[in-house]
Design a protein around this motif. Structure first.
Motif, short mmCIF file in Angstrom:
data_model
loop_
_atom_site.label_atom_id
_atom_site.label_comp_id
_atom_site.label_asym_id
_atom_site.label_seq_id
_atom_site.Cartn_x
_atom_site.Cartn_y
_atom_site.Cartn_z
N LEU A 1 8.28 -3.59 4.01
CA LEU A 1 8.10 -3.07 2.66
C LEU A 1 6.97 -3.82 1.94
O LEU A 1 6.12 -3.19 1.29
N GLN A 2 6.92 -5.14 2.08
CA GLN A 2 5.85 -5.92 1.46
C GLN A 2 4.48 -5.49 2.00
O GLN A 2 3.53 -5.35 1.23
N ASN A 3 4.38 -5.28 3.30
CA ASN A 3 3.12 -4.82 3.90
C ASN A 3 2.73 -3.45 3.37
O ASN A 3 1.56 -3.20 3.08
N TRP A 4 3.68 -2.56 3.24
CA TRP A 4 3.41 -1.21 2.72
C TRP A 4 2.90 -1.30 1.29
O TRP A 4 1.94 -0.62 0.92
N ILE A 5 3.55 -2.15 0.47
CA ILE A 5 3.12 -2.31 -0.92
C ILE A 5 1.69 -2.84 -0.98
O ILE A 5 0.86 -2.35 -1.76
N ARG A 6 1.38 -3.82 -0.13
CA ARG A 6 0.00 -4.36 -0.10
C ARG A 6 -0.99 -3.27 0.28
O ARG A 6 -2.07 -3.16 -0.32
N VAL B 1 12.21 -6.11 4.76
CA VAL B 1 11.52 -6.63 3.57
C VAL B 1 10.05 -6.88 3.89
O VAL B 1 9.17 -6.53 3.11
N LEU B 2 9.76 -7.46 5.04
CA LEU B 2 8.37 -7.68 5.44
C LEU B 2 7.61 -6.37 5.57
O LEU B 2 6.47 -6.25 5.13
N HIS C 1 -1.53 -0.98 -2.60
CA HIS C 1 -2.34 -1.67 -3.61
C HIS C 1 -3.83 -1.64 -3.22
O HIS C 1 -4.68 -1.38 -4.06
#
Length: 109
Positions: free
Chosen positions: A97-102, A94-95, A105
């Motif tokens: 994935l969150q970093n990839w999304i950031r 999850v972390l 963005h």
């Protein structure tokens, strides 16, 4: 790939407890076959079924993502097979994935 490495297949006999209310989450269970019930016990000691989960259903994700203990117990109603994603590896995924999304963005700005 990361998801596949964190998965293990687990089997439960009818009546076997998969996890108990109050315990820390083990990970996310995806039911492959059989039937599982989520149940809570009242202060008077009566068991109350919240819902049934069959093939394709998931268990444990709410407690895992909320970083809380299980609020209900999961019990196999029929012999069942599930895939378990390890909690620590799920959190790392999850972390990631969150970093990839950031990053995506930031690139799109």
């Amino acid at each position: 790939q990361m998801v596949e490495r964190s998965r293990v297949t687990v089997r439960f006999k009818a009546g076997q407890v998969i996890f108990y209310a109050g315990n820390a989450p083990l990970g996310i269970f995806t039911i492959q076959s059989g039937l599982v019930k989520l149940e809570v016990t009242s202060t008077a000691g009566s068991a109350h079924t919240l819902r049934f989960i069959g093939p394709g259903g998931t268990l444990g994700y709410r407690s895992l993502f909320a970083e809380e203990n299980y609020h209900a117990s999961a019990i196999a109603v029929e012999d069942c097979e599930a895939r378990l994603n390890n909690a620590a590896q799920d959190a790392a995924m999850v972390l990631e994935l969150q970093n990839w999304i950031r990053q995506q963005h930031e690139v799109s700005k």
